[in-house]
Each structure stands twice: as structure tokens, then as C-alpha cells.
Motif scaffolding. Structure first.
Motif, mmCIF file in Angstrom:
data_model
loop_
_atom_site.group_PDB
_atom_site.id
_atom_site.type_symbol
_atom_site.label_atom_id
_atom_site.label_comp_id
_atom_site.label_asym_id
_atom_site.label_seq_id
_atom_site.Cartn_x
_atom_site.Cartn_y
_atom_site.Cartn_z
ATOM 1 N N HIS A 73 -0.275 -2.553 5.213
ATOM 2 C CA HIS A 73 -0.714 -1.230 5.668
ATOM 3 C C HIS A 73 -0.068 -0.131 4.824
ATOM 4 C CE1 HIS A 73 -3.137 -2.427 8.958
ATOM 5 N NE2 HIS A 73 -2.166 -2.913 9.696
ATOM 6 N N ALA A 74 1.244 -0.285 4.552
ATOM 7 C CA ALA A 74 1.953 0.716 3.758
ATOM 8 C C ALA A 74 1.376 0.759 2.347
ATOM 9 C CB ALA A 74 3.445 0.396 3.723
ATOM 10 N N SER A 75 1.064 -0.413 1.794
ATOM 11 C CA SER A 75 0.567 -0.479 0.415
ATOM 12 C C SER A 75 -0.762 0.250 0.253
ATOM 13 C CB SER A 75 0.389 -1.940 -0.016
ATOM 14 O OG SER A 75 1.641 -2.573 -0.103
ATOM 15 N N LYS A 76 -1.646 0.094 1.241
ATOM 16 C CA LYS A 76 -2.969 0.719 1.076
ATOM 17 C C LYS A 76 -2.876 2.233 1.159
ATOM 18 C CE LYS A 76 -4.866 0.352 5.738
ATOM 19 N NZ LYS A 76 -5.516 -0.449 6.762
ATOM 20 N N LEU A 77 -1.850 2.730 1.845
ATOM 21 C CA LEU A 77 -1.632 4.179 1.904
ATOM 22 C C LEU A 77 -0.953 4.675 0.623
ATOM 23 C CD1 LEU A 77 -1.895 6.592 3.881
ATOM 24 C CD2 LEU A 77 0.454 6.128 4.586
ATOM 25 N N ARG A 78 0.014 3.898 0.122
ATOM 26 C CA ARG A 78 0.749 4.303 -1.072
ATOM 27 C C ARG A 78 -0.166 4.388 -2.294
ATOM 28 N NH1 ARG A 78 3.771 6.469 -2.684
ATOM 29 N NH2 ARG A 78 5.627 5.492 -3.518
ATOM 30 N N ARG A 79 -1.059 3.414 -2.423
ATOM 31 C CA ARG A 79 -1.905 3.433 -3.628
ATOM 32 C C ARG A 79 -2.890 4.591 -3.616
ATOM 33 N NH1 ARG A 79 -3.751 -1.805 -1.349
ATOM 34 N NH2 ARG A 79 -5.861 -1.601 -0.568
ATOM 35 N N CYS A 80 -3.116 5.201 -2.446
ATOM 36 C CA CYS A 80 -3.918 6.429 -2.385
ATOM 37 C C CYS A 80 -3.093 7.635 -2.822
ATOM 38 C CB CYS A 80 -4.423 6.674 -0.968
ATOM 39 S SG CYS A 80 -5.581 5.453 -0.390
ATOM 40 N N GLY A 81 -1.807 7.429 -3.057
ATOM 41 C CA GLY A 81 -0.969 8.522 -3.533
ATOM 42 C C GLY A 81 -0.192 9.252 -2.447
ATOM 43 N N VAL A 82 -0.169 8.680 -1.228
ATOM 44 C CA VAL A 82 0.587 9.330 -0.153
ATOM 45 C C VAL A 82 2.030 8.825 -0.173
ATOM 46 C CG1 VAL A 82 0.780 9.657 2.346
ATOM 47 C CG2 VAL A 82 -1.477 9.566 1.267
ATOM 48 N N PRO A 83 3.014 9.726 -0.317
ATOM 49 C CA PRO A 83 4.401 9.265 -0.307
ATOM 50 C C PRO A 83 4.860 8.855 1.094
ATOM 51 C CG PRO A 83 4.289 11.649 -0.723
ATOM 52 C CD PRO A 83 2.886 11.169 -0.540
ATOM 53 N N ILE A 84 5.658 7.820 1.157
ATOM 54 C CA ILE A 84 6.334 7.471 2.416
ATOM 55 C C ILE A 84 7.820 7.677 2.157
ATOM 56 C CG2 ILE A 84 6.784 5.693 4.154
ATOM 57 C CD1 ILE A 84 4.174 4.338 3.373
ATOM 58 N N LEU A 85 8.390 8.674 2.828
ATOM 59 C CA LEU A 85 9.769 9.050 2.559
ATOM 60 C C LEU A 85 10.676 8.471 3.629
ATOM 61 C CD1 LEU A 85 8.936 12.787 1.747
ATOM 62 C CD2 LEU A 85 9.227 10.914 0.112
ATOM 63 N N ASN A 121 11.188 -0.341 1.343
ATOM 64 C CA ASN A 121 11.555 1.058 1.185
ATOM 65 C C ASN A 121 10.447 1.870 0.530
ATOM 66 O OD1 ASN A 121 12.946 3.061 -0.975
ATOM 67 N ND2 ASN A 121 13.914 3.154 1.041
ATOM 68 N N GLN A 122 9.798 1.299 -0.467
ATOM 69 C CA GLN A 122 8.798 2.066 -1.212
ATOM 70 C C GLN A 122 7.381 1.874 -0.688
ATOM 71 O OE1 GLN A 122 9.653 0.480 -5.089
ATOM 72 N NE2 GLN A 122 8.159 -1.179 -4.933
ATOM 73 N N GLY A 123 7.150 0.813 0.051
ATOM 74 C CA GLY A 123 5.847 0.632 0.673
ATOM 75 C C GLY A 123 4.839 -0.139 -0.157
ATOM 76 N N TYR A 124 5.155 -0.393 -1.431
ATOM 77 C CA TYR A 124 4.210 -1.167 -2.244
ATOM 78 C C TYR A 124 4.979 -2.273 -2.980
ATOM 79 C CZ TYR A 124 6.096 1.845 -5.919
ATOM 80 O OH TYR A 124 6.948 2.499 -6.760
ATOM 81 N N LEU A 125 4.218 -3.249 -3.461
ATOM 82 C CA LEU A 125 4.851 -4.418 -4.081
ATOM 83 C C LEU A 125 5.151 -4.168 -5.557
ATOM 84 C CD1 LEU A 125 2.648 -7.306 -2.620
ATOM 85 C CD2 LEU A 125 4.824 -6.423 -1.748
ATOM 86 N N ARG A 183 -0.157 0.898 -7.908
ATOM 87 C CA ARG A 183 0.206 0.597 -6.502
ATOM 88 C C ARG A 183 0.939 1.749 -5.834
ATOM 89 N NH1 ARG A 183 0.912 -4.090 -9.269
ATOM 90 N NH2 ARG A 183 -0.498 -5.775 -8.632
ATOM 91 N N ALA A 184 1.586 2.600 -6.643
ATOM 92 C CA ALA A 184 2.319 3.741 -6.087
ATOM 93 C C ALA A 184 1.446 4.991 -6.036
ATOM 94 C CB ALA A 184 3.562 4.007 -6.922
ATOM 95 N N GLY A 185 0.192 4.858 -6.435
ATOM 96 C CA GLY A 185 -0.702 6.012 -6.431
ATOM 97 C C GLY A 185 -0.539 6.891 -7.655
ATOM 98 N N ASN A 186 0.197 6.415 -8.656
ATOM 99 C CA ASN A 186 0.360 7.191 -9.889
ATOM 100 C C ASN A 186 -0.831 6.964 -10.813
ATOM 101 O OD1 ASN A 186 2.954 8.173 -9.185
ATOM 102 N ND2 ASN A 186 3.829 6.184 -9.763
ATOM 103 N N GLU A 187 -1.207 8.011 -11.513
ATOM 104 C CA GLU A 187 -2.339 7.906 -12.436
ATOM 105 C C GLU A 187 -1.965 6.997 -13.595
ATOM 106 O OE1 GLU A 187 -3.716 11.742 -13.621
ATOM 107 O OE2 GLU A 187 -4.039 12.399 -11.548
ATOM 108 N N CYS A 188 -2.918 6.159 -14.017
ATOM 109 C CA CYS A 188 -2.653 5.294 -15.164
ATOM 110 C C CYS A 188 -3.933 5.093 -15.967
ATOM 111 C CB CYS A 188 -1.994 3.982 -14.757
ATOM 112 S SG CYS A 188 -2.800 3.085 -13.446
ATOM 113 N N GLY A 189 -4.500 6.195 -16.406
ATOM 114 C CA GLY A 189 -5.634 6.128 -17.317
ATOM 115 C C GLY A 189 -6.975 6.258 -16.633
ATOM 116 N N ARG A 190 -8.015 5.976 -17.426
ATOM 117 C CA ARG A 190 -9.376 6.123 -16.927
ATOM 118 C C ARG A 190 -10.074 4.771 -16.949
ATOM 119 N NH1 ARG A 190 -11.293 10.731 -14.690
ATOM 120 N NH2 ARG A 190 -13.193 10.818 -15.950
ATOM 121 N N GLY A 191 -11.012 4.605 -16.051
ATOM 122 C CA GLY A 191 -11.776 3.367 -15.995
ATOM 123 C C GLY A 191 -13.211 3.673 -15.613
#
Lengths: 476, 163
Positions: free
Chosen positions: A305-317, B6-10, B118-126
Motif C-alpha cells: 500500500h505504501a509503495s503504490k502511494l510513494r511511486r505516485c510521488g507522495v512523501p511519507i514522512l 521507513n521509506q515506503g518503497y522497495l 518507486r520513490a515517485g522521482n522523475e526518470c526520463g520519458r517513455g
């Protein structure tokens, strides 16, 4: 602020209607609660605090917080989140305690017999636990009456747009919104659901008082299963009563039941499953989510659940909390701050976030008033959500014939609530109609499934709570 | 403590990645689900029984990359939206990533988008190569993006250009 499209939901807007709010016309659709319709029209302030006159909006949207009470057609203290808007309704801001106009004097007040409803099993609450109890009690021959204070059946399922976890037996992979319909389709002919019928009291032995069509009714039941759910916790912070501060469930109600946006930009407080899921649902509805703050050093939500939110660019602090919120009459922003390892705010780390919505997802508390009133032996078990009735393994409380199921018995997932409901329903009908091999087999199977669901690391807290509960039970 | 708590992504180290040899044979599902949670619809979703959860429902899924033929059915069935379909044989220099996308409006085939990691950071165009959205997928469409081959295990989301 009404949504016209949604990736998961389609909103069947009812016939356009008009009612008045403090004399001004408000356009709404049939099927919308008064509070939701006011929200859609841009009115977030529904009431004022009694002493200081501070503006209040609703916090819970499920009839538990009372901050949406208004005067409707001359009747004060109407919970506008629970009452549907009607054409020509006269809705007014209430000042003070409210007064019933044209009250008959005690001498002329009509004395009426209370209508009596009789049933084998009475179920309080038509959420996942209550419906499951009704399905299984009726399956083995009990006549069941289900009382639901809301206008809709399904409890919190009706706003869960995500696919559920668990196994196929617990409807895994199905969206919560569709599970309610599945449960309703499984109800037998001997089940009747009464919506807009709150249960207001328990009277020994085995009687309930309910309000139906503005009239008090008695309910005489051989077994009573209470599945009243939970209410959301508030967080102590300056200005937490500003309109625009909502519980996560209230945000879901607005967005997912009524298709009304709570605001444009949201700060989510709490990174447990509910916080992270609702933040994602807000994105799906088109709300910008500024961040999720979490006081703990770790994210409580499932990683997926956290991953799908993070990849949208929402920070979890993590190790962050909300320090204050501010705004002129409604939320305009919040200050967040970092916490040190001893939970103290670190000066100089404050950060202002512009937002019009603050969503609190900081835990739930079982709704247990009825058990206190019934004289059940209660226990305070933080792992299960706080005060809960002590119960045996088949969900029967210390008051014979009175059962508990779902979040009212311990704050858990809907999948466990459904299993607890099944267990209570099966035990109740077994005592009423006698046992059978099929019933015993089902009972064992449900118990095993429940143990299996709680077996993983995320069930650790529940297992500890269950252990404490058993110790309390053995002392009775 | 695992960093995802802690960071929420793998991080890539957390994930079981198919070998380059397997990647060379065509599309394959990558499951990014590493926590012991009670969930198993992925095992029912796979028509080839390539995904298994042994013992308790709380165990993490295993995927047999050799049994997986890259059909992608599991992508829309995972309640955690944690399965991605990687095809490194798409082009000379490019791969495709199939990902669940529960947002509106859906992108169009051929559309250029900003890629996110995975962190929502931009990494180019597709480029969007396909959008799969059948009734059986129950409102979880799968969007396929063409990306540089070396970004196949980095890109996990995208942002459409505002019109």
C-alpha cells in the motif's frame, strides 16, 4: 465539487432537488445526505461550539461525532450526515442547544403503546460483521432482524474502493464496495434489514429499544448480536476543530459514497493501512495529497500500500507529526514538525504546508456503549482498541445471549469482522435451533480461518490482545 | 530495519529479479511483495500455477520464472498492485513495463509520458505502447510503457503531461 468521473466508481446522481440553508437555496441530488450536499455547495461549517461559538464541520460523517447537528424543518439536533436531503427542506444553523418548537405539554402528550418487534436473532449494525452474522444465523433457520442507523446497508464497505486482501474465502481480490452486495445477496428470506433505525438501548433480558419512523419500538430477541463498529480517534492539536479536519472515514464517505471532494489539497496524518489507502483514494478522486506524516519511526501500512502511494510521488514522512493547523473559519494550512527518538518536537524543523483538508487516521475506538448499558463485563485492552466487552471464543459476552462481532470487539480488518460475525451467528443459531454436523464443521472452519488471518506478523498485536482478553475472561 | 519500513518503497535488493537469461526469453512477471501479509489472490490468478504461497497465507509469494509465460493476468488481480510485467525483448534498446493504473483519464496508445521510479522521482520519458482494460480486469487497467532497457527495473509509474 461533485465528481463527474472516477476510475472505480460510478455515481448514480438522483433527481435534482433544491432545499434551503439559512434561507439560501442549495442545489442537491436525491440520495445525498444534507451534509454532503452542503459540502458540494461549498458550505463546510455546519454548526458552532456551544460555549465559544467556534465553527464546526463534520468529523466522522457516520453519525458518531455530532458536530454536524443542525435544525431541519424545525427539529433541532438533526445529524445532517445521516439524513438525506429532500426537496424543499428547511435546513438552518442551530444556535445553542436547540429547542423543539410547538412541543405538546405533558398533559396533552399522547400516550401510545410502543410497537413490539419479535425475532429469534436481532443484529445491531449492517456492516460486514452484522451481515455475516445474519447470513449464518438465517442459514440454519433463525428469523433475523437487522437494525442499521444509516440509510445504506454495508457499513464501511460501501466506501472501500480497493481490492481486499485475504483469501478467496474472505472475498480477497474483490473491492470492498462489491463485497457488501455479495453479502446482501447471500441473506436468506428470513432476514429483514431495517435501515434508518438506530438502536438506542438494551433492556434486560433480551430487549432493545429502536427508533423507526420517529417512533420508539421494542424489540424482543432470543439472541442479540451487536456489530456497531468503531469511531475514529481525534488528535489533540491546536485548532483541530476547524472545518476541514476530518477523520479518514469521513473523507471516504464524501469522496466514495457521494462523489463529493473534501477539498483540493490534503495532508494525511497517520501512515497505517487506512491512512495510506485513503491518501491513495484521494489521488484517485483528483485530490492533491501534500504528504503523509507518521509519528512512528516506521510505516505501519502494508509495504504494497505504501509503495503504490510513494511511486505516485507522495512523501511519507516518518517521525513527523502535525503541530498545528490554521485558517480563517476553515483549514488553510498546517505546520508539521520532526520528532526526536523520545517523541519530542525538534525546534527549527517546522514546515508549513498549504492545504484545505487535514485527514486524521490515528486509530479507531470500538463503539461499545450498548455493552456498558447491558452490564457486560468490560476490559480495557489497548491492542484491541480500548474498552471492549469480555467475550468467549464464540463472541458471546458475559451477558448470556448478547454477542459482539467486528470492530466493536476489536479493531481489525473487515475480513476478520466477517469471520467474527459468522462465528457469532453460528453460535447463536446453534443454541436456538440445535446443532448439526454441518454447523459444527462450519464453526471449526471459521475459527481456523480467523486464526490463520491473525497468524502473521501483522496479527501480532491482535494475538497479544486476544491473550489478554482470555486472561480477563478466565477471571470472571 | 528494512529501508522500506521507513521509506515506503522497495530497494532493488529487496526484490527477486529474473535472470538476464530469463528476460531474454520474453515477458515475465515481477512480484514486488516482500512482507508477510495475509493475502493470496495472485496464486489463484495465475493460469499456469507459477505463483505459489507455501503453508500459511501470510507467507510471501514465490514465482517460478520458467513457468511464467508473461501473460500478465496477475498484474490486475493483485490487491496490492504490486506485480509488474517486464518484457526486455520489446526492442533493440527498449523494454516494456506493464503496470496497474487505477486513474482517469487513461493514457492513449502512443502517448509520451514522464517516467517515475518507486520513490515517485522523475526518470526520463517513455511511450505508452498499450492499455489493457477488459471486463475481467475489474477496473484495474494495465498500462504498458516503452522505456530504455536499463530502466526496466527502475520505472514503476508515470505522469501524464498536463494538457
Amino acid at each position: 465539487m461533485r465528481l463527474d468521473q472516477h476510475p472505480i466508481l460510478s455515481f448514480d446522481r438522483g433527481k435534482p432537488i433544491t432545499f434551503t440553508f439559512d434561507g439560501k437555496p442549495v442545489n442537491a441530488n436525491e440520495g445525498e445526505s444534507i451534509a454532503a450536499a452542503l459540502h458540494a455547495a461549498g458550505y463546510k461549517t455546519l454548526s458552532h461550539s456551544l460555549k465559544l461559538g467556534r465553527p464546526r464541520g463534520f468529523f466522522c460523517a457516520i453519525g458518531k461525532c455530532s458536530s454536524c447537528m443542525m435544525q431541519v424543518n424545525g427539529i433541532p439536533n438533526v445529524k445532517t450526515c445521516m439524513v438525506l436531503a429532500e426537496e424543499g427542506m428547511d435546513v438552518r444553523t442551530q444556535h445553542g442547544w436547540g429547542e423543539l418548537k410547538n412541543k405538546p405539554s405533558s398533559r396533552t402528550y399522547p400516550r401510545r403503546e410502543m410497537p413490539l418487534l419479535e425475532t429469534d436473532v436481532a443484529v445491531v449494525g449492517a456492516g460486514p460483521a452484522g451481515l455475516s452474522a445474519a447470513i449464518y444465523a438465517s442459514k440454519f433457520g433463525a428469523k433475523v432482524l437487522v437494525f442499521e442507523e444509516n440509510t445504506k446497508v454495508g457499513g464501511q464497505l460501501i466506501k472501500q474502493t480497493h481490492m481486499f486482501f485475504g483469501s478467496r474465502d474472505h472475498h480477497a481480490g474483490v473491492r470492498g464496495i462489491d463485497i457488501g452486495d455479495k453479502l446482501i445477496s447471500q441473506l436468506g428470506d428470513n432476514v429483514e434489514i431495517m435501515t434508518e433505525t438506530p438502536v438506542v438501548g438494551y433492556y434486560a433480558p433480551g430487549e432493545l429499544a429502536v427508533i423507526r419512523d420517529h417512533r420508539l419500538h421494542r424489540v424482543r430477541a432470543k439472541k442479540i448480536i451487536v456489530a456497531t463498529g468503531a469511531s475514529e480517534n481525534m488528535l489533540a492539536l491546536p485548532n483541530n476543530d476547524l472545518p476541514g479536519v476530518y477523520g479518514a472515514g469521513a473523507v471516504q464517505t464524501l469522496m466514495n459514497v457521494y462523489g463529493v471532494l473534501p477539498g483540493k489539497r490534503m495532508l494525511m496524518v497517520g501512515a497505517g493501512n487506512i491512512g495510506v489507502i485513503v491518501a491513495y483514494q484521494a489521488l484517485q478522486a483528483g485530490v492533491d495529497v501534500a504528504a503523509v506524516v507518521e509519528a512512528l519511526p516506521v510505516i505501519g501500512a502494508y509495504q504494497v500500500h505504501a509503495s503504490k502511494l510513494r511511486r505516485c510521488g507522495v512523501p511519507i514522512l516518518t517521525r513527523h507529526t502535525i503541530q498545528t493547523t490554521w485558517g480563517d473559519g476553515q483549514v488553510e494550512g498546517a505546520t508539521i514538525v520532526r520528532l526526536d527518538d523520545n517523541w519530542r518536537q525538534i525546534p527549527g524543523t517546522e514546515q508549513d504546508i498549504a492545504c484545505d483538508t487535514i485527514c486524521l487516521s490515528v486509530g479507531l475506538k470500538p463503539t461499545v456503549e450498548i455493552f456498558f448499558q447491558a452490564g457486560c463485563s468490560m476490559a480495557k485492552i489497548p491492542e484491541l482498541g480500548g474498552d471492549i466487552p469480555i467475550r468467549n471464543e464464540f463472541m458471546e459476552t458475559s451477558v448470556e445471549g448478547l454477542y459482539v462481532a467486528g470492530d466493536a470487539s476489536s479493531i481489525e480488518e473487515a475480513s476478520s469482522a466477517m469471520l467474527e460475525g459468522r462465528l457469532a451467528g453460528l453460535d447463536a443459531v446453534e443454541k436456538l435451533k440445535g446443532s448439526s454436523d454441518e454447523l459444527q464443521e462450519l464453526k471449526n472452519h471459521v475459527k481456523e480461518s480467523l486464526d490463520e488471518l491473525r497468524a502473521g506478523p501483522f496479527g501480532e498485536k491482535i494475538r497479544q490482545g486476544e491473550k489478554k482478553l482470555q486472561e480477563e475472561a478466565s477471571r470472571l | 530495519m528494512s529501508s522500506y519500513l521507513n521509506q515506503g518503497y522497495l530497494d532493488i535488493e529487496d526484490i527477486t529479479v529474473p535472470t538476464e537469461e530469463r528476460f531474454a526469453k520474453g515477458a515475465v512477471a515481477v512480484i514486488e511483495c516482500v512482507q508477510n501479509i495475509p493475502c493470496n489472490p495472485c496464486t489463484d490468478a495465475c493460469p499456469r500455477k507459477a505463483i505459489t504461497i507455501e503453508g500459511s497465507i501470510n507467507n510471501i509469494p514465490n514465482i517460478d520464472f520458467d513457468l511464467c509465460n508473461g501473460c500478465g493476468i496477475c498484474v490486475a488481480q493483485c490487491p496490492g498492485l504490486a506485480i509488474f510485467l517486464i518484457d526486455k525483448t520489446f526492442g533493440e534498446e527498449t523494454a516494456t513495463i506493464g503496470m496497474p493504473y487505477e486513474f482517469l483519464p487513461l493514457p492513449e496508445k502512443g502517448e509520451e509520458v514522464t517516467l517515475l521510479d518507486r520513490a515517485g522521482n522523475e526518470c526520463g520519458r517513455g511511450r505508452v505502447t498499450n492499455v489493457r482494460n477488459t471486463k475481467a480486469m475489474d477496473r484495474t487497467p494495465v498500462v504498458f510503457l516503452e522505456v530504455d532497457k536499463d530502466a526496466a527495473m527502475r520505472v514503476r509509474f508515470f505522469r501524464r503531461d498536463s494538457k
